[in-house]
Design an enzyme around this catalytic site. Structure first.
Site, PDB file in Angstrom:
ATOM      1  N   ASN A 148      -5.210  -9.480  31.897  1.00  0.00           N
ATOM      2  CA  ASN A 148      -6.167 -10.540  32.233  1.00  0.00           C
ATOM      3  C   ASN A 148      -7.306  -9.952  33.055  1.00  0.00           C
ATOM      4  OD1 ASN A 148      -4.172 -10.253  34.285  1.00  0.00           O
ATOM      5  ND2 ASN A 148      -4.688 -12.237  35.151  1.00  0.00           N
ATOM      6  N   ILE A 149      -8.484 -10.482  32.823  1.00  0.00           N
ATOM      7  CA  ILE A 149      -9.687 -10.004  33.505  1.00  0.00           C
ATOM      8  C   ILE A 149     -10.412 -11.231  34.058  1.00  0.00           C
ATOM      9  CG2 ILE A 149     -11.834  -8.690  33.267  1.00  0.00           C
ATOM     10  CD1 ILE A 149     -10.530  -7.414  30.699  1.00  0.00           C
ATOM     11  N   CYS A 170      -7.631 -14.039  29.210  1.00  0.00           N
ATOM     12  CA  CYS A 170      -6.200 -13.781  29.342  1.00  0.00           C
ATOM     13  C   CYS A 170      -5.820 -12.436  28.716  1.00  0.00           C
ATOM     14  CB  CYS A 170      -5.397 -14.874  28.645  1.00  0.00           C
ATOM     15  SG  CYS A 170      -5.522 -16.498  29.385  1.00  0.00           S
ATOM     16  N   GLU A 199      -3.399 -11.801  26.623  1.00  0.00           N
ATOM     17  CA  GLU A 199      -3.081 -11.880  25.192  1.00  0.00           C
ATOM     18  C   GLU A 199      -4.338 -11.800  24.351  1.00  0.00           C
ATOM     19  OE1 GLU A 199      -2.218 -13.831  27.667  1.00  0.00           O
ATOM     20  OE2 GLU A 199      -0.356 -14.914  27.303  1.00  0.00           O
ATOM     21  N   CYS A 209      -4.555 -19.053  24.080  1.00  0.00           N
ATOM     22  CA  CYS A 209      -4.024 -17.816  23.490  1.00  0.00           C
ATOM     23  C   CYS A 209      -3.103 -18.130  22.310  1.00  0.00           C
ATOM     24  CB  CYS A 209      -3.294 -16.995  24.549  1.00  0.00           C
ATOM     25  SG  CYS A 209      -4.446 -16.279  25.753  1.00  0.00           S
TER      26      CYS A 209
HETATM   27  N1  THU Z   1      -3.343 -15.778  32.123  1.00  0.00           N
HETATM   28  C1  THU Z   1      -3.130 -14.881  31.123  1.00  0.00           C
HETATM   29  O1  THU Z   1      -3.545 -13.721  31.219  1.00  0.00           O
HETATM   30  N2  THU Z   1      -2.459 -15.306  30.028  1.00  0.00           N
HETATM   31  C2  THU Z   1      -2.014 -16.570  29.839  1.00  0.00           C
HETATM   32  O2  THU Z   1      -1.602 -16.900  28.744  1.00  0.00           O
HETATM   33  C3  THU Z   1      -2.004 -17.510  30.956  1.00  0.00           C
HETATM   34  C4  THU Z   1      -2.900 -17.170  32.075  1.00  0.00           C
HETATM   35  C5  THU Z   1      -4.080 -15.343  33.310  1.00  0.00           C
HETATM   36  C6  THU Z   1      -5.421 -15.989  33.482  1.00  0.00           C
HETATM   37  C7  THU Z   1      -5.616 -15.884  34.982  1.00  0.00           C
HETATM   38  O3  THU Z   1      -6.231 -14.635  35.257  1.00  0.00           O
HETATM   39  C8  THU Z   1      -4.216 -15.898  35.554  1.00  0.00           C
HETATM   40  O4  THU Z   1      -3.341 -15.659  34.471  1.00  0.00           O
HETATM   41  C9  THU Z   1      -3.834 -17.200  36.228  1.00  0.00           C
HETATM   42  O5  THU Z   1      -4.056 -18.281  35.389  1.00  0.00           O
END
Ligand code: THU
Length: 138
Positions: free
Chosen positions: A42-43, A53, A55, A93
């Site tokens: 995630n960025i 996210c 994914e 996602c």
């Molecule tokens: N996040 C993901 O990377 N994947 C997901 O499917 C759910 C949420 C990240 C986004 C954000 O940076 C952090 O998790 C908190 O929501």
């Protein structure tokens, strides 16, 4: 590539998470049918909504490299990068996965050291809206 090693790739990718705002670090590893692995993290962004996210990072990396045939996805996450249970993919996602992956596509959710739960995309996104709806002319 075993399910376990794909999970390990997701855990390694989580180390690159840029999550200064939520502090939740997430990693994903996407296996192509040709045997390649595309990872993602995630960025986050100070403006919040541009956050992407893990994914989607993995899927978009793969698709932008010409890959569209996927075999399996592993996902992990947790506060400060500590895995304390499954970190399920968000709805956006799941929708992105449904664009490229069939209902039986396996999604592994890492829940601890060397442990994971296995779901199909259809279990995570029942009655999903995918490309077939547009092709069917309904
Ligand atoms: N996040 C993901 O990377 N994947 C997901 O499917 C759910 C949420 C990240 C986004 C954000 O940076 C952090 O998790 C908190 O929501």
């Amino acid at each position: 590539m075993t399910e376990r090693s794909l999970c390990a790739a997701a855990v390694a990718a989580m180390q690159n998470a840029y999550a200064p705002y939520s502090r939740y670090c997430v990693g994903a590893a996407l296996l192509t049918k040709s045997g390649k692995v595309y990872t993602g993290c995630n960025i986050e962004n100070a403006s919040f909504s541009p956050t992407v996210c893990a994914e989607r990072t993995a899927v978009f990396k793969a698709v932008s490299e010409g890959e569209r045939d996927f075999a399996m996805l592993a996902v992990c996450g947790g506060k400060e990068g500590e895995i304390a249970g499954v970190f399920p993919p968000c709805g956006v996602c799941r929708q992105v996965l449904a664009e490229f992956c069939p209902p039986e596509f396996p999604v592994l959710l890492v829940c601890g050291a060397d442990t994971f739960e296995r779901y199909t995309l259809a279990e995570l996104l029942p009655r999903g809206f995918g490309p077939a709806f547009l092709e069917s002319g309904v």
